[in-house]
Write an enzyme that holds these catalytic residues in place. Structure first.
Site, mmCIF file in Angstrom:
data_model
loop_
_atom_site.group_PDB
_atom_site.id
_atom_site.type_symbol
_atom_site.label_atom_id
_atom_site.label_comp_id
_atom_site.label_asym_id
_atom_site.label_seq_id
_atom_site.Cartn_x
_atom_site.Cartn_y
_atom_site.Cartn_z
ATOM 1 N N ASP A 17 5.442 1.763 7.542
ATOM 2 C CA ASP A 17 5.257 1.544 6.119
ATOM 3 C C ASP A 17 6.671 1.316 5.553
ATOM 4 O O ASP A 17 7.665 1.664 6.198
ATOM 5 C CB ASP A 17 4.611 2.798 5.518
ATOM 6 C CG ASP A 17 4.542 2.724 4.019
ATOM 7 O OD1 ASP A 17 4.070 1.706 3.497
ATOM 8 O OD2 ASP A 17 4.979 3.689 3.355
ATOM 9 N N LEU A 18 6.756 0.723 4.382
ATOM 10 C CA LEU A 18 8.084 0.422 3.822
ATOM 11 C C LEU A 18 8.516 1.455 2.772
ATOM 12 O O LEU A 18 9.437 2.250 2.995
ATOM 13 C CB LEU A 18 8.060 -0.986 3.200
ATOM 14 C CG LEU A 18 9.337 -1.440 2.501
ATOM 15 C CD1 LEU A 18 10.489 -1.589 3.484
ATOM 16 C CD2 LEU A 18 9.093 -2.784 1.788
ATOM 17 N N THR A 25 12.138 3.553 -2.384
ATOM 18 C CA THR A 25 11.606 2.835 -3.544
ATOM 19 C C THR A 25 10.441 3.572 -4.200
ATOM 20 O O THR A 25 10.021 3.196 -5.294
ATOM 21 C CB THR A 25 11.108 1.435 -3.127
ATOM 22 O OG1 THR A 25 10.461 1.597 -1.870
ATOM 23 C CG2 THR A 25 12.222 0.441 -3.030
ATOM 24 N N LYS A 53 0.796 6.571 -4.069
ATOM 25 C CA LYS A 53 1.564 6.116 -2.905
ATOM 26 C C LYS A 53 0.656 5.407 -1.903
ATOM 27 O O LYS A 53 -0.431 5.876 -1.603
ATOM 28 C CB LYS A 53 2.254 7.295 -2.222
ATOM 29 C CG LYS A 53 3.413 7.856 -3.023
ATOM 30 C CD LYS A 53 4.145 8.923 -2.227
ATOM 31 C CE LYS A 53 5.302 9.484 -3.019
ATOM 32 N NZ LYS A 53 5.927 10.629 -2.334
ATOM 33 N N SER A 122 2.941 -2.881 5.109
ATOM 34 C CA SER A 122 3.149 -2.408 3.737
ATOM 35 C C SER A 122 2.119 -3.001 2.777
ATOM 36 O O SER A 122 1.725 -4.154 2.927
ATOM 37 C CB SER A 122 4.557 -2.810 3.275
ATOM 38 O OG SER A 122 4.694 -2.598 1.893
ATOM 39 N N ALA A 123 1.752 -2.195 1.786
ATOM 40 C CA ALA A 123 0.826 -2.680 0.745
ATOM 41 C C ALA A 123 1.561 -3.512 -0.300
ATOM 42 O O ALA A 123 0.934 -4.133 -1.157
ATOM 43 C CB ALA A 123 0.169 -1.483 0.066
ATOM 44 N N GLU A 177 4.223 6.768 8.161
ATOM 45 C CA GLU A 177 3.693 6.708 6.792
ATOM 46 C C GLU A 177 4.123 7.888 5.946
ATOM 47 O O GLU A 177 4.199 9.011 6.438
ATOM 48 C CB GLU A 177 2.165 6.754 6.873
ATOM 49 C CG GLU A 177 1.481 5.428 6.717
ATOM 50 C CD GLU A 177 1.612 4.793 5.342
ATOM 51 O OE1 GLU A 177 2.074 5.466 4.398
ATOM 52 O OE2 GLU A 177 1.260 3.624 5.207
ATOM 53 N N ASP A 178 4.367 7.628 4.663
ATOM 54 C CA ASP A 178 4.676 8.735 3.745
ATOM 55 C C ASP A 178 3.507 9.031 2.798
ATOM 56 O O ASP A 178 3.622 9.907 1.950
ATOM 57 C CB ASP A 178 5.907 8.409 2.879
ATOM 58 C CG ASP A 178 5.615 7.341 1.849
ATOM 59 O OD1 ASP A 178 4.958 6.342 2.206
ATOM 60 O OD2 ASP A 178 6.009 7.502 0.682
HETATM 61 C C1 BG6 Z 1 3.161 0.600 -1.543
HETATM 62 C C2 BG6 Z 1 3.545 1.730 -2.483
HETATM 63 O O1 BG6 Z 1 4.105 0.491 -0.530
HETATM 64 O O2 BG6 Z 1 3.085 -0.625 -2.263
HETATM 65 C C3 BG6 Z 1 2.561 1.800 -3.630
HETATM 66 O O3 BG6 Z 1 3.528 2.951 -1.774
HETATM 67 C C4 BG6 Z 1 2.494 0.452 -4.328
HETATM 68 O O4 BG6 Z 1 2.963 2.818 -4.512
HETATM 69 C C5 BG6 Z 1 2.138 -0.630 -3.324
HETATM 70 O O5 BG6 Z 1 1.508 0.487 -5.364
HETATM 71 C C6 BG6 Z 1 2.098 -2.027 -3.942
HETATM 72 O O6 BG6 Z 1 3.409 -2.414 -4.265
HETATM 73 P P1 BG6 Z 1 3.805 -3.699 -5.098
HETATM 74 O O7 BG6 Z 1 5.292 -3.835 -4.847
HETATM 75 O O8 BG6 Z 1 3.028 -4.860 -4.551
HETATM 76 O O9 BG6 Z 1 3.458 -3.417 -6.514
HETATM 77 MG MG MG Z 2 4.808 4.412 1.456
#
Ligand code: BG6
Ligand code: MG
Length: 230
Positions: A17-18, A25, A53, A122-123, A177-178
């Protein structure tokens, strides 16, 4: 195809995960969500922030609105999400290697040295921008970010796509993952989950470490083999 060390087997693929695992961040996400919440007349505690998160931007917004007991139209939600993202991107302007979390770079470098394939799972739709700022874009053998998925963690989609890119099976992957949603996504994918953070917030992980500075790939293999023997 696994690599053998002295007594243990090193799983051949890691998916990271990032936000909150590699780079600090998660706090900026919190600042931006809390700024939006304050505009809407409430605030988000750090404990409540745990729920934000790992999940996608729109899912996080739904949770924020639920916290404030606020209903909004689809159009209003789009505006709120883009406002939050603009603030978040502003906070990212000064991001550089100094924001790497303790041990993250070293752990990734050690894994690569052992021939372990690494992917990002990463999401975030901002993932590639962040990796560029950290000068890590070319380090990954595969990148899956929020622009490539349709289902938010805890759905396993992001990690299954990562395994696919690395051409390994799910059982050969360790996910770092966190977020609780991420641990659940990794488990749903049939992968080994390593939590990075506090045990109080991360249930169901095979192992939880305070940061990647507390682990090397060799130690991880040993600990996972010990768990298998139990
Ligand atoms: C995840 C974060 O990595 O990315 C979340 O842990 C965040 O908190 C999600 O909502 C989406 O990120 P972004 O940058 O597309 O708004
Ligand atoms: Mg994370």
């Amino acid at each position: 195809m696994n690599q053998q060390t002295n007594q243990t087997t090193v799983l051949p693929a890691y998916i990271f995960d990032l936000d909150g695992v590699i780079v600090d961040t998660a706090y900026y996400h919190y600042l931006a969500w809390n700024r939006l919440a304050k505009e809407l007349g409430f605030s988000i505690t750090e404990q409540q922030n745990e729920r934000l998160k790992g999940v996608s931007r729109m899912k996080a917004l739904d949770i924020v609105l639920e916290m404030g007991n606020i209903t909004a139209s689809a159009e209003e939600k789009e505006k709120m999400a883009s406002k939050k993202n603009n603030w978040y991107v502003e906070y990212l302007e000064t991001l550089d290697k100094n924001h790497l979390l303790p041990g993250a770079y070293e752990f990734i470098a050690a894994a690569k040295k052992l021939g372990i394939k690494i992917a990002l799972g990463s999401a975030s739709k901002n993932a590639k921008t962040i990796l560029k700022k950290l000068e890590l874009l070319s380090v990954f053998d595969g990148i899956v970010d929020g622009t490539m998925t349709t289902k938010a963690k805890p759905d396993p989609e992001v990690f299954l796509l990562g395994a696919n890119l690395l051409q390994v099976s799910a059982s050969e992957c360790v996910v770092f993952e966190d977020a609780q949603a991420g641990i659940e996504a990794a488990r749903a994918a049939g992968m080994t989950a390593v939590g990075v953070g506090s045990e109080n917030n991360l249930t169901g992980a095979a192992l939880v470490v305070p940061s990647l500075a507390h682990l090397s790939p060799e130690e991880l293999s040993q600990q996972l083999s010990q768990l298998q023997e139990q």
